[in-house]
Each structure stands twice: as structure tokens, then as C-alpha cells.
Design a protein around this motif. Structure first.
Motif, PDB file in Angstrom:
ATOM      1  N   LEU A 105       0.729  -1.133  -0.134  1.00  7.16           N
ATOM      2  CA  LEU A 105       0.076  -0.188   0.026  1.00  7.16           C
ATOM      3  C   LEU A 105       0.930   1.270  -0.053  1.00  7.16           C
ATOM      4  CD1 LEU A 105      -2.841  -0.839   2.304  1.00  7.16           C
ATOM      5  CD2 LEU A 105      -2.930  -0.427  -0.025  1.00  7.16           C
ATOM      6  N   THR A 106       1.861   1.208   0.832  1.00 14.10           N
ATOM      7  CA  THR A 106       2.950   2.480   0.726  1.00 14.10           C
ATOM      8  C   THR A 106       3.368   2.481  -0.470  1.00 14.10           C
ATOM      9  OG1 THR A 106       3.406   1.900   3.038  1.00 14.10           O
ATOM     10  CG2 THR A 106       5.038   3.415   2.068  1.00 14.10           C
ATOM     11  N   ALA A 107       3.908   1.478  -1.264  1.00 14.56           N
ATOM     12  CA  ALA A 107       4.166   1.682  -2.811  1.00 14.56           C
ATOM     13  C   ALA A 107       3.328   2.384  -3.658  1.00 14.56           C
ATOM     14  CB  ALA A 107       5.013   0.317  -3.256  1.00 14.56           C
ATOM     15  N   TRP A 108       2.132   1.591  -3.394  1.00 16.40           N
ATOM     16  CA  TRP A 108       1.009   2.256  -4.265  1.00 16.40           C
ATOM     17  C   TRP A 108       1.059   3.746  -4.322  1.00 16.40           C
ATOM     18  CZ3 TRP A 108      -4.324   3.492  -3.072  1.00 16.40           C
ATOM     19  CH2 TRP A 108      -5.088   3.767  -4.150  1.00 16.40           C
ATOM     20  N   PHE A 109       0.956   4.092  -2.798  1.00 17.18           N
ATOM     21  CA  PHE A 109       0.490   5.586  -2.608  1.00 17.18           C
ATOM     22  C   PHE A 109       1.885   6.506  -3.019  1.00 17.18           C
ATOM     23  CE2 PHE A 109      -2.576   4.512   0.600  1.00 17.18           C
ATOM     24  CZ  PHE A 109      -3.613   5.362   0.305  1.00 17.18           C
ATOM     25  N   VAL A 141       5.051  10.849   1.089  1.00 17.52           N
ATOM     26  CA  VAL A 141       5.518  11.206   2.324  1.00 17.52           C
ATOM     27  C   VAL A 141       4.503  10.942   3.487  1.00 17.52           C
ATOM     28  CG1 VAL A 141       6.086  13.301   3.872  1.00 17.52           C
ATOM     29  CG2 VAL A 141       6.878  13.238   1.504  1.00 17.52           C
ATOM     30  N   LEU A 142       3.173  10.960   3.121  1.00 22.08           N
ATOM     31  CA  LEU A 142       2.300  10.604   4.237  1.00 22.08           C
ATOM     32  C   LEU A 142       2.154   9.061   4.433  1.00 22.08           C
ATOM     33  CD1 LEU A 142      -0.531  13.197   3.478  1.00 22.08           C
ATOM     34  CD2 LEU A 142       1.092  13.186   5.321  1.00 22.08           C
ATOM     35  N   ALA A 143       2.372   8.489   3.039  1.00 20.43           N
ATOM     36  CA  ALA A 143       2.136   7.022   3.458  1.00 20.43           C
ATOM     37  C   ALA A 143       3.229   6.465   4.010  1.00 20.43           C
ATOM     38  CB  ALA A 143       2.201   6.532   1.961  1.00 20.43           C
ATOM     39  N   ILE A 144       4.600   6.818   3.830  1.00 19.03           N
ATOM     40  CA  ILE A 144       5.708   6.360   4.513  1.00 19.03           C
ATOM     41  C   ILE A 144       5.682   6.777   5.945  1.00 19.03           C
ATOM     42  CG2 ILE A 144       8.293   6.834   4.678  1.00 19.03           C
ATOM     43  CD1 ILE A 144       8.360   7.072   1.550  1.00 19.03           C
ATOM     44  N   VAL A 145       5.340   7.790   6.379  1.00 16.66           N
ATOM     45  CA  VAL A 145       5.041   8.065   7.757  1.00 16.66           C
ATOM     46  C   VAL A 145       4.277   7.159   8.407  1.00 16.66           C
ATOM     47  CG1 VAL A 145       4.089  10.129   9.511  1.00 16.66           C
ATOM     48  CG2 VAL A 145       5.837  10.577   7.545  1.00 16.66           C
ATOM     49  N   VAL A 146       3.036   7.155   7.828  1.00 16.66           N
ATOM     50  CA  VAL A 146       1.891   6.277   8.262  1.00 16.66           C
ATOM     51  C   VAL A 146       2.489   4.785   8.540  1.00 16.66           C
ATOM     52  CG1 VAL A 146      -0.241   5.188   7.966  1.00 16.66           C
ATOM     53  CG2 VAL A 146       0.012   7.543   7.803  1.00 16.66           C
ATOM     54  N   VAL A 164       2.953   1.928  11.463  1.00 20.98           N
ATOM     55  CA  VAL A 164       2.307   0.600  11.568  1.00 20.98           C
ATOM     56  C   VAL A 164       3.263  -0.501  11.389  1.00 20.98           C
ATOM     57  CG1 VAL A 164       0.963  -0.948   9.974  1.00 20.98           C
ATOM     58  CG2 VAL A 164       0.272   1.555  10.001  1.00 20.98           C
ATOM     59  N   LEU A 165       4.391  -0.445  10.809  1.00 25.07           N
ATOM     60  CA  LEU A 165       5.404  -1.509  10.820  1.00 25.07           C
ATOM     61  C   LEU A 165       6.000  -1.781  12.276  1.00 25.07           C
ATOM     62  CD1 LEU A 165       7.002  -1.035   7.300  1.00 25.07           C
ATOM     63  CD2 LEU A 165       5.500  -2.931   8.163  1.00 25.07           C
ATOM     64  N   VAL A 166       6.086  -0.387  12.857  1.00 23.79           N
ATOM     65  CA  VAL A 166       6.818  -0.658  14.222  1.00 23.79           C
ATOM     66  C   VAL A 166       5.784  -1.354  15.176  1.00 23.79           C
ATOM     67  CG1 VAL A 166       7.575   0.717  16.352  1.00 23.79           C
ATOM     68  CG2 VAL A 166       8.297   1.151  13.988  1.00 23.79           C
ATOM     69  N   ALA A 167       4.514  -1.021  14.854  1.00 25.40           N
ATOM     70  CA  ALA A 167       3.280  -1.765  15.822  1.00 25.40           C
ATOM     71  C   ALA A 167       3.258  -3.317  15.549  1.00 25.40           C
ATOM     72  CB  ALA A 167       2.179  -1.085  15.415  1.00 25.40           C
ATOM     73  N   ILE A 168       3.502  -3.734  14.163  1.00 29.76           N
ATOM     74  CA  ILE A 168       3.465  -4.972  13.926  1.00 29.76           C
ATOM     75  C   ILE A 168       4.763  -5.797  14.396  1.00 29.76           C
ATOM     76  CG2 ILE A 168       3.803  -6.571  11.851  1.00 29.76           C
ATOM     77  CD1 ILE A 168       1.994  -4.752  10.174  1.00 29.76           C
ATOM     78  N   LEU A 169       5.771  -4.876  14.644  1.00 29.04           N
ATOM     79  CA  LEU A 169       7.154  -5.540  15.059  1.00 29.04           C
ATOM     80  C   LEU A 169       6.760  -5.635  16.653  1.00 29.04           C
ATOM     81  CD1 LEU A 169      10.366  -6.296  15.183  1.00 29.04           C
ATOM     82  CD2 LEU A 169      10.686  -3.649  15.580  1.00 29.04           C
ATOM     83  N   LEU A 170       6.452  -4.695  17.224  1.00 29.60           N
ATOM     84  CA  LEU A 170       6.199  -4.952  18.645  1.00 29.60           C
ATOM     85  C   LEU A 170       5.043  -5.972  18.886  1.00 29.60           C
ATOM     86  CD1 LEU A 170       5.987  -1.178  19.776  1.00 29.60           C
ATOM     87  CD2 LEU A 170       7.817  -2.884  20.116  1.00 29.60           C
ATOM     88  N   MET A 171       4.107  -6.337  18.074  1.00 31.03           N
ATOM     89  CA  MET A 171       3.279  -7.381  18.372  1.00 31.03           C
ATOM     90  C   MET A 171       4.088  -8.572  18.077  1.00 31.03           C
ATOM     91  SD  MET A 171      -0.293  -5.907  16.301  1.00 31.03           S
ATOM     92  CE  MET A 171      -0.775  -7.805  16.177  1.00 31.03           C
ATOM     93  N   GLY A 172       5.075  -8.828  17.334  1.00 35.46           N
ATOM     94  CA  GLY A 172       5.550 -10.015  16.978  1.00 35.46           C
ATOM     95  C   GLY A 172       6.638 -10.313  18.114  1.00 35.46           C
ATOM     96  N   LEU A 173       7.204  -9.095  18.696  1.00 35.36           N
ATOM     97  CA  LEU A 173       8.048  -9.297  19.925  1.00 35.36           C
ATOM     98  C   LEU A 173       7.135  -9.766  21.189  1.00 35.36           C
ATOM     99  CD1 LEU A 173      10.300  -6.267  19.220  1.00 35.36           C
ATOM    100  CD2 LEU A 173      10.930  -8.972  18.960  1.00 35.36           C
TER     101      LEU A 173
END
Length: 80
Positions: A39-43, A52-57, A61-70
Motif C-alpha cells: 500500500l505504501t508503494a502504491w501511494f 511522504v504521508l504514506a511512508i510516515v504512516v 504501522v510496521l513498528v506496531a507490527i514488530l512490537l506485536m511480533g516481539l
């Protein structure tokens, strides 16, 4: 003359031996990460401001997914 002997067979274990579906959760997190990246690549194809907005979001999101995985949210899930 010395002969080489193959190592003993390791015990067989199932992929999902752990309670709570750890494998299923990890696959789900990988899928979430892939969808976020796509989705980021598409935006990013829409211009500089949406990119820029897509990369910031996506970063959040990816940090939240990482923390869920940890397992940071494990205590909250077990309490509920």
C-alpha cells in the motif's frame, strides 16, 4: 580406516507445537507487513505529498507490527 557416521535423527516436532497458534500469528504478521509495504508503494506512485504521508504512516504501522511480533502486548492479551 575411520568411517564417517551420519548424525542421529533429530526428534520430530510439529510446526504449531506451541499453544495459542504462534505460527498462525507469525504468518498473519508477515501478511500485514506485506500489505503495508504494498500500500505504501502504491501511494508513492501518486506524487510526493501522498508518498511522504504514506511512508510516515507505514513506519508507525510496521513498528506496531514488530512490537506485536516481539510480544509486547502479550500481558494485555492474557489478562483479557
Amino acid at each position: 580406516m575411520m568411517q564417517l557416521v551420519p548424525p542421529p535423527n533429530l526428534p520430530r516436532i510439529a510446526q504449531d507445537d506451541y499453544p495459542g497458534g504462534k505460527t498462525r500469528r507469525n504468518v498473519r504478521l508477515i501478511i500485514y507487513s506485506a500489505v503495508t509495504v504494498f500500500l505504501t508503494a502504491w501511494f508513492c506512485t501518486m506524487g510526493p505529498i501522498p508518498a511522504v504521508l504514506a511512508i510516515v504512516v507505514a513506519k508507525h504501522v510496521l513498528v506496531a507490527i514488530l512490537l506485536m511480533g516481539l510480544g509486547i502486548d502479550r500481558a494485555r492479551r492474557e489478562a483479557a
